[in-house]
Design a protein around this motif. Structure first.
Motif, PDB file in Angstrom:
ATOM      1  N   ARG A   1      -8.920   4.837   5.088  1.00 52.57           N
ATOM      2  CA  ARG A   1      -8.316   5.547   6.217  1.00 52.57           C
ATOM      3  C   ARG A   1      -9.226   6.677   6.675  1.00 52.57           C
ATOM      4  N   PHE A   2      -9.449   6.704   7.958  1.00 54.93           N
ATOM      5  CA  PHE A   2     -10.266   7.761   8.546  1.00 54.93           C
ATOM      6  C   PHE A   2      -9.669   9.115   8.178  1.00 54.93           C
ATOM      7  N   GLY A   3     -10.504  10.017   7.746  1.00 48.63           N
ATOM      8  CA  GLY A   3     -10.056  11.363   7.426  1.00 48.63           C
ATOM      9  C   GLY A   3      -9.677  11.595   5.975  1.00 48.63           C
ATOM     10  N   GLU A   4      -9.791  10.571   5.124  1.00 51.59           N
ATOM     11  CA  GLU A   4      -9.406  10.779   3.734  1.00 51.59           C
ATOM     12  C   GLU A   4     -10.557  11.298   2.880  1.00 51.59           C
ATOM     13  N   GLY A   5     -11.646  11.665   3.518  1.00 54.95           N
ATOM     14  CA  GLY A   5     -12.811  12.161   2.794  1.00 54.95           C
ATOM     15  C   GLY A   5     -12.541  13.383   1.936  1.00 54.95           C
ATOM     16  N   GLU A   6     -11.674  14.270   2.399  1.00 52.36           N
ATOM     17  CA  GLU A   6     -11.358  15.476   1.610  1.00 52.36           C
ATOM     18  C   GLU A   6     -10.639  15.120   0.319  1.00 52.36           C
ATOM     19  N   ASN A   7      -9.757  14.118   0.385  1.00 56.72           N
ATOM     20  CA  ASN A   7      -9.067  13.680  -0.836  1.00 56.72           C
ATOM     21  C   ASN A   7     -10.047  13.044  -1.820  1.00 56.72           C
ATOM     22  N   ILE A   8     -11.053  12.362  -1.284  1.00 59.99           N
ATOM     23  CA  ILE A   8     -12.076  11.761  -2.141  1.00 59.99           C
ATOM     24  C   ILE A   8     -12.922  12.860  -2.772  1.00 59.99           C
ATOM     25  N   LYS A   9     -13.369  13.807  -1.954  1.00 55.01           N
ATOM     26  CA  LYS A   9     -14.213  14.897  -2.458  1.00 55.01           C
ATOM     27  C   LYS A   9     -13.497  15.750  -3.498  1.00 55.01           C
ATOM     28  N   SER A  10     -12.194  15.940  -3.322  1.00 59.00           N
ATOM     29  CA  SER A  10     -11.445  16.764  -4.281  1.00 59.00           C
ATOM     30  C   SER A  10     -10.945  15.953  -5.479  1.00 59.00           C
ATOM     31  N   ASN A  11     -11.287  14.664  -5.503  1.00 58.47           N
ATOM     32  CA  ASN A  11     -10.931  13.781  -6.616  1.00 58.47           C
ATOM     33  C   ASN A  11      -9.416  13.729  -6.832  1.00 58.47           C
ATOM     34  N   LYS A  12      -8.685  13.570  -5.760  1.00 51.60           N
ATOM     35  CA  LYS A  12      -7.225  13.526  -5.816  1.00 51.60           C
ATOM     36  C   LYS A  12      -6.768  12.352  -6.686  1.00 51.60           C
ATOM     37  N   PRO A  13      -6.012  12.622  -7.748  1.00 47.59           N
ATOM     38  CA  PRO A  13      -5.536  11.542  -8.624  1.00 47.59           C
ATOM     39  C   PRO A  13      -4.659  10.551  -7.856  1.00 47.59           C
ATOM     40  N   GLY A  14      -4.824   9.279  -8.172  1.00 48.10           N
ATOM     41  CA  GLY A  14      -4.003   8.235  -7.569  1.00 48.10           C
ATOM     42  C   GLY A  14      -4.478   7.740  -6.223  1.00 48.10           C
ATOM     43  N   LEU A  15      -5.496   8.372  -5.655  1.00 44.36           N
ATOM     44  CA  LEU A  15      -5.960   7.987  -4.316  1.00 44.36           C
ATOM     45  C   LEU A  15      -6.317   6.510  -4.255  1.00 44.36           C
ATOM     46  N   TYR A  16      -7.098   6.050  -5.213  1.00 44.45           N
ATOM     47  CA  TYR A  16      -7.534   4.655  -5.184  1.00 44.45           C
ATOM     48  C   TYR A  16      -6.464   3.695  -5.684  1.00 44.45           C
ATOM     49  N   LEU A  17      -5.624   4.149  -6.586  1.00 50.53           N
ATOM     50  CA  LEU A  17      -4.556   3.282  -7.088  1.00 50.53           C
ATOM     51  C   LEU A  17      -3.572   2.915  -5.988  1.00 50.53           C
ATOM     52  N   ASN A  18      -3.446   3.776  -4.993  1.00 52.50           N
ATOM     53  CA  ASN A  18      -2.465   3.572  -3.933  1.00 52.50           C
ATOM     54  C   ASN A  18      -3.054   3.015  -2.640  1.00 52.50           C
ATOM     55  N   LYS A  19      -4.276   2.523  -2.688  1.00 52.00           N
ATOM     56  CA  LYS A  19      -4.886   1.935  -1.497  1.00 52.00           C
ATOM     57  C   LYS A  19      -4.156   0.654  -1.099  1.00 52.00           C
ATOM     58  N   ARG A  20      -4.046   0.466   0.200  1.00 50.91           N
ATOM     59  CA  ARG A  20      -3.449  -0.765   0.725  1.00 50.91           C
ATOM     60  C   ARG A  20      -4.465  -1.903   0.600  1.00 50.91           C
ATOM     61  N   PRO A  21      -4.086  -3.002  -0.034  1.00 50.22           N
ATOM     62  CA  PRO A  21      -4.998  -4.147  -0.123  1.00 50.22           C
ATOM     63  C   PRO A  21      -5.104  -4.841   1.239  1.00 50.22           C
ATOM     64  N   ILE A  22      -6.282  -5.311   1.559  1.00 52.23           N
ATOM     65  CA  ILE A  22      -6.500  -6.071   2.786  1.00 52.23           C
ATOM     66  C   ILE A  22      -6.465  -7.550   2.384  1.00 52.23           C
ATOM     67  N   TYR A  23      -5.276  -8.110   2.464  1.00 58.04           N
ATOM     68  CA  TYR A  23      -5.048  -9.452   1.920  1.00 58.04           C
ATOM     69  C   TYR A  23      -5.865 -10.539   2.612  1.00 58.04           C
ATOM     70  N   THR A  24      -6.135 -10.400   3.881  1.00 61.48           N
ATOM     71  CA  THR A  24      -6.923 -11.421   4.580  1.00 61.48           C
ATOM     72  C   THR A  24      -8.293 -11.571   3.929  1.00 61.48           C
ATOM     73  N   THR A  25      -8.970 -10.467   3.694  1.00 58.16           N
ATOM     74  CA  THR A  25     -10.301 -10.564   3.089  1.00 58.16           C
ATOM     75  C   THR A  25     -10.213 -10.934   1.610  1.00 58.16           C
ATOM     76  N   ILE A  26      -9.229 -10.412   0.918  1.00 63.36           N
ATOM     77  CA  ILE A  26      -9.053 -10.755  -0.505  1.00 63.36           C
ATOM     78  C   ILE A  26      -8.820 -12.252  -0.667  1.00 63.36           C
ATOM     79  N   ASN A  27      -7.913 -12.809   0.128  1.00 59.73           N
ATOM     80  CA  ASN A  27      -7.607 -14.241   0.030  1.00 59.73           C
ATOM     81  C   ASN A  27      -8.822 -15.097   0.374  1.00 59.73           C
ATOM     82  N   ASN A  28      -9.585 -14.685   1.381  1.00 57.95           N
ATOM     83  CA  ASN A  28     -10.780 -15.451   1.737  1.00 57.95           C
ATOM     84  C   ASN A  28     -11.857 -15.348   0.663  1.00 57.95           C
ATOM     85  N   LEU A  29     -12.001 -14.186   0.043  1.00 57.89           N
ATOM     86  CA  LEU A  29     -12.947 -14.058  -1.064  1.00 57.89           C
ATOM     87  C   LEU A  29     -12.518 -14.911  -2.255  1.00 57.89           C
ATOM     88  N   GLN A  30     -11.230 -14.975  -2.499  1.00 62.89           N
ATOM     89  CA  GLN A  30     -10.746 -15.817  -3.596  1.00 62.89           C
ATOM     90  C   GLN A  30     -11.056 -17.281  -3.311  1.00 62.89           C
TER      91      GLN A  30
END
Length: 164
Positions: free
Chosen positions: A32-61
Motif C-alpha cells: 500500500r502506498f504510504g506504508e513506508g513509515e510503518n516499514i521503517k519503524s518496524n511495526k510488528p504485524g505489518l507483514y503478517l497482515n498483508k493482503r494476498p494477491i490471489y491472482t498472482t499466487i494462483n498463477n505462480l502455483q
C-alpha cells in the motif's frame, strides 16, 4: 496463462537449468502506498497482515506445478523481524515455496536493495544452481538493473505478466 506459455517457450529454446525469482511486496502481497513509515519503524504485524494477491499466487502455483524448475521468493527487508513475518506469511499463503527457497535480503535503502537482490541472483547463477534466471518484480528499476548486470543470464518480467 500468458507467463506460463512464455516460460514454456523459454524452456523449449534453452537447454539450461532455469530458476524463477519472485519479488514479494507488490507481486504476491499487497503493498500500500504510504506504508513506508510503518516499514521503517518496524511495526510488528505489518507483514503478517498483508493482503494476498490471489491472482498472482494462483498463477505462480500453476507455473510451479507445470514447469520443472526451482521457484524462489526474493524479497528485501529492513529488519530481521520483517523477514520472519514474511516467511510466516508465505507459509500461510504460498506453502508450495520451499523453506530453502525463501531468500530475504536486508538492506537499509532502495538503491542498496536493488543491488543486493541482483547479487543474490548472480550468486545462484555462479553456484550452478541454475544457468538462467527469470525475475518477476513490480519495480522497473530492478528489472532493468538485472538485465544490465546479468545480461543474457536473466529474463525479466513485470508482475503484470502474471495477470490474465
Amino acid at each position: 496463462m500468458y507467463l506460463l506459455e512464455e516460460i514454456k517457450k523459454i524452456i523449449e529454446d534453452n537447454s539450461k537449468k532455469i530458476a524463477i525469482f519472485v519479488d514479494m511486496d507488490g507481486v504476491v502481497a499487497d503493498y500500500r502506498f504510504g506504508e513506508g513509515e510503518n516499514i521503517k519503524s518496524n511495526k510488528p504485524g505489518l507483514y503478517l497482515n498483508k493482503r494476498p494477491i490471489y491472482t498472482t499466487i494462483n498463477n505462480l502455483q500453476r507455473i510451479n506445478e507445470k514447469i520443472d524448475c526451482e521457484m524462489f521468493i526474493l524479497s528485501s527487508c529492513l529488519y530481521k523481524e520483517q523477514a520472519k513475518e514474511k516467511s510466516l506469511w508465505l507459509d500461510k499463503y504460498m506453502p508450495f515455496i520451499k523453506q530453502k527457497h525463501k531468500i530475504f535480503v536486508l538492506s537499509q535503502n532502495f538503491e542498496s536493495r536493488k543491488k543486493v537482490k541482483i547479487d543474490k541472483i548472480r550468486e545462484k547463477l555462479n553456484s550452478n544452481e541454475c544457468e538462467l534466471a527469470i525475475l518477476i518484480d513490480d519495480t522497473h528499476d530492478i528489472l532493468f538493473l538485472a538485465l544490465s548486470e546479468l545480461k543474457e543470464r536473466v529474463i525479466p518480467f513485470h508482475v503484470i505478466t502474471l495477470i490474465d
